[in-house]
Design a protein around this motif. Sequence first.
Motif, PDB file in Angstrom:
ATOM      1  N   ARG B  85     -40.170  -5.440  30.280  1.00  0.00           N
ATOM      2  CA  ARG B  85     -39.538  -4.539  29.311  1.00  0.00           C
ATOM      3  C   ARG B  85     -39.869  -4.903  27.880  1.00  0.00           C
ATOM      4  NH1 ARG B  85     -36.110  -0.830  30.761  1.00  0.00           N
ATOM      5  NH2 ARG B  85     -35.195  -0.926  32.837  1.00  0.00           N
ATOM      6  N   GLN B  86     -39.881  -3.857  27.026  1.00  0.00           N
ATOM      7  CA  GLN B  86     -40.014  -4.066  25.586  1.00  0.00           C
ATOM      8  C   GLN B  86     -38.616  -4.009  24.982  1.00  0.00           C
ATOM      9  OE1 GLN B  86     -42.982  -4.064  23.748  1.00  0.00           O
ATOM     10  NE2 GLN B  86     -44.416  -3.662  25.409  1.00  0.00           N
ATOM     11  N   LYS B  87     -38.308  -4.968  24.122  1.00  0.00           N
ATOM     12  CA  LYS B  87     -37.018  -4.922  23.432  1.00  0.00           C
ATOM     13  C   LYS B  87     -37.256  -4.722  21.936  1.00  0.00           C
ATOM     14  CE  LYS B  87     -33.961  -5.628  26.737  1.00  0.00           C
ATOM     15  NZ  LYS B  87     -32.915  -4.652  27.010  1.00  0.00           N
ATOM     16  N   VAL B  88     -36.338  -4.008  21.319  1.00  0.00           N
ATOM     17  CA  VAL B  88     -36.499  -3.705  19.892  1.00  0.00           C
ATOM     18  C   VAL B  88     -35.799  -4.755  19.043  1.00  0.00           C
ATOM     19  CG1 VAL B  88     -35.857  -2.058  18.083  1.00  0.00           C
ATOM     20  CG2 VAL B  88     -36.688  -1.234  20.263  1.00  0.00           C
ATOM     21  N   GLN B  89     -36.472  -5.147  17.985  1.00  0.00           N
ATOM     22  CA  GLN B  89     -35.805  -5.972  16.974  1.00  0.00           C
ATOM     23  C   GLN B  89     -35.782  -5.198  15.667  1.00  0.00           C
ATOM     24  OE1 GLN B  89     -37.585  -9.808  16.652  1.00  0.00           O
ATOM     25  NE2 GLN B  89     -36.950 -10.409  18.716  1.00  0.00           N
ATOM     26  N   LEU B  90     -34.648  -5.247  14.986  1.00  0.00           N
ATOM     27  CA  LEU B  90     -34.506  -4.518  13.728  1.00  0.00           C
ATOM     28  C   LEU B  90     -34.453  -5.500  12.559  1.00  0.00           C
ATOM     29  CD1 LEU B  90     -31.754  -1.896  14.683  1.00  0.00           C
ATOM     30  CD2 LEU B  90     -34.226  -1.756  14.984  1.00  0.00           C
ATOM     31  N   GLU B  91     -34.970  -5.036  11.439  1.00  0.00           N
ATOM     32  CA  GLU B  91     -34.963  -5.896  10.254  1.00  0.00           C
ATOM     33  C   GLU B  91     -34.656  -5.041   9.026  1.00  0.00           C
ATOM     34  OE1 GLU B  91     -38.156  -8.478   7.738  1.00  0.00           O
ATOM     35  OE2 GLU B  91     -38.642  -8.079   9.840  1.00  0.00           O
ATOM     36  N   ASP B  92     -33.672  -5.488   8.237  1.00  0.00           N
ATOM     37  CA  ASP B  92     -33.308  -4.754   7.025  1.00  0.00           C
ATOM     38  C   ASP B  92     -34.399  -4.891   5.968  1.00  0.00           C
ATOM     39  OD1 ASP B  92     -30.855  -3.570   7.625  1.00  0.00           O
ATOM     40  OD2 ASP B  92     -29.786  -5.462   7.353  1.00  0.00           O
ATOM     41  N   PRO B  93     -34.442  -3.956   5.014  1.00  0.00           N
ATOM     42  CA  PRO B  93     -35.428  -4.100   3.928  1.00  0.00           C
ATOM     43  C   PRO B  93     -35.141  -5.327   3.066  1.00  0.00           C
ATOM     44  CG  PRO B  93     -34.025  -2.151   3.582  1.00  0.00           C
ATOM     45  CD  PRO B  93     -33.645  -2.724   4.904  1.00  0.00           C
TER      46      PRO B  93
END
Lengths: 322, 355, 276
Positions: B85-93
């Motif tokens: 599986r691919q998991k998403v990582q989020l990053e703020d500006p």
Amino acid sequence: MNSDLRSELHKKAEQAWPDLELLIGWQAGYDDLHTTPVFIRDSAEISKLIWNPWCTQNLAVYVAKHFAASSGKDDKKIGVCVKGCDSRSLIALLQENLVARERFYIIGMPCKGIVDLRKLHALSGAARILSVQVNAEQVALKSAAGVLHFPLDEVLMRKCRRCRYPNPLIHDVLVGDPLTPRTDAHEAYNDVAAIERLSLQERLAFWQGELDRCLRCYACRNACPLCVCQDRCIAETRDPKWLTQYMHLPEKFMFHFIHALHLAGRCTECGECERVCPMEIPVALIKEALNKITLELLDFEAGLDPQRVPPLLTFDAGETGI
Amino acid sequence: MDTAIKFIAFDQLNSALDRISEQLDVWVPVASKDQKRVIQFAPYRPGMTLVLDHQTTLGPKQVVLPQVEALFRFDYRKSADEPSRQKVQLEDPHPPAPTLIFGARPCDVKGFLVLDQVFSAGPFVDGIYAARREQTLFATMVCGQQDSACFCSSVGSGPTDRTGSDLWITPIAAGYVVEALSDRAHPVMAWLQEAATELHVAAAGKVQEEAARQQVGNLAVDQCQQHFLQRFADTNYWQEVAGQCLSCGICTFVCPTCYCFSITDEMKDKHGERIRSWDSCMFFTYTLEASGHNPRPSRLERYRNRVGHKFSYFPEKYQGLIACCGCGRCIRNCPVSIDIRKAVQNLQGQNHACS
Amino acid sequence: MHAHNPYRPDLASIREVVQETANIKTLRVVFEDESVMHNFSFRPGQVAQLSVFGVGESTFVINSPPTRREYLQFSVMRVGEVTQRIHQLNAGDQVGVRAPLGNGFDYENMQGKDILFIGGGIGMAPLRTLLLFMLDKREDYGDIMVIYGARTPHDLCYQYEFDQWQKANVNLVLTVDNEFPGWKERVGFVPTVLSEESPSPHNRVAIVCGPPIMIKFVLFGLKEQGFEDSQIITTLERRMKCGVGICGRCNIGAKYVCVDGPVFSRQQLSEMVNEL
């Protein structure tokens, strides 16, 4: 200037009015340097119509976009005022069956040229132009710094200085006498030729510098009388998605070159795309380059003969140009 | 207090900006190449020639609300637990850098006072805008160059309106007189080396007086909020003021108070951003719903919404504040010269009585 | 919601996908961060921005009730770019969720009253959340009638729980547009069925959601039956982007559907500009 022609316009509009439901012309704008289109639905408003070297908008833009699908009540027509260049847009629309000739009453305005406000501002240097007088071939421009005089020719729009068709090529009535085309008409594609003389590297750099300013406001598209798929434009659709919403150069290139390609052999060089650009990008040059090719290869200029089928809308097995 | 006033001689402007730009990001109005009249704010680089005697084509809106910016990044990465599986990582500006906008006009700054309400007044606060706004100083110039499209005095501002500015610049014969208007200005003032003389200050006072006497525009906006609502259903009226609209986005893009934006995902390979980009309520697609329904299907509803938003809906929502700074850019740049003053002025009255 | 960045979703994973109709799927999702899941609270009728990273966001009502907290449920009709992609998702896939957004139903004011739900097609989704919420607090409400219509029997969502609704004393009236082999319930458009049923407006609240044309005629029908504007509640669809009252597009006059709505009474709508 032009007060005689203005009265003649009013008179001819009055005469035509019984057959019209609507008349599209120009009226005074927010100052002496600006005109704005007017949609006359009552004959009492005919007096609003003006005609002078500031009547810049190509009113054919409204013909296909707002009224092509409308049908007249009691066979009444839509009147529209056109300059020579604007008349070519109408002819192109007729060539593509986008409008019906009998739906429109065309008031033709032989035109000596339209003033380019940017040139005026550049020449004046002042933030505010107080007034401008046009007398025959001279322009007197008044600002806080004083009065400056220029030959009218110097402040005409680029399209006017290369104009070959000052007289409307299609009309039901003409306001004023036909004019003699400018003598330097054979130089019509000089501006394109100048760009073509640049090396590929230089040309790329030129267009990168110019198109980088694009805001993607789509005024060039919406002001174009022949850009008729505007609400379904590749620039904005997400499904299918052709362009990102980034403001990178590739997006701007893609939009402008697709816009131009969609106008290949169709653009009538009314110059509206270039005039309306708030960032002063010479986008009409791209279309002129394609027109130059169309002329050289296919011996065709858009918007001259309503009967002729544009070469890119048909297929000729015996085509000799390519 | 006079000792706090500084002076920048014309030939010292670049060296002053050189010093400031070592400490802050500085944006200045510059002309595009080729002698064009297009003037925009751009990041200052040594040697740049500033254009301070004309209004800019685009205001400095983009410094705080860029035309395109990432709301966050996302990256698809292989999941450690489930390699299939691919998991998403989020990053703020990234947080913004301290910035100075040099050479804005009062109308430009007024634009931000409008945007502040939208982005910071709640119920939700846009932290990305708020952080950048917090880090942005305005060195604003008294305005002496109005043209026939300007009407700042009509909307509660004017050529000498200091509201929202941190430094105040007055051009005089020899250079610029600079005053501090806020505590935030003091570090910048300290980087300016030359103190203004009494003569400089007196000359600046004269320029101010002259500018303050200007009544820019004569649009009456009293009760435009109600008048708009009364006019709302008068189709003839909107046909009269905006029948010629081409539905392009110029008026909104050049407007210092227009802020409406779109949100889209842009992804390449497994990495991308959710971005916001300036949108325009003049576009057909702006309100087009997935079902195909469009509550503002024609240019008339769209133009009406633009007028309503600025002169009725906004004041209704934000304590009477009109969402227009009177800079005149929409009028000046409109391809068909639609005049929003006319649209507002004639709201009052019986029939569609605009001439 | 992230206080500093209201555009940043919380990550969630799909627990289950239910095929409701040919073009409607229901997703049951849980936040990946257990504390987010645990602390999540909302009102029935509030919405979420559901996103697939790289494709985009779309707005859906949370159609599970706040009283049932094991997952959040969204019903998604395949109509555009984002919903097409959502329809390709399976259990275990990741989505982004920004919620709760909007105002939700004013259920406190409905307590002690009879309730009339009128739904058409996918418009049943926001009604379901309030219906289940009321069923979980059944004693707080009077009679509950549901008129639910769709094009064909295959276009009705939540068929698997109709029995439960009826067991909880819901008067469920189902209708489809045309005769259909094997269909034993009503045939005809929702507004027609409404006038046939003609429920009394006395102490009753009507909650309407469906396609615009259905809403238009239902509102007309309710008026004829004597319902006051304040007794009629509807929930609006509007193109939304930010969901937090900032980006500008979902306005109706000075109101933003994403924060002031999507639930409005007809009374409120009549006081707003006419731009639906």
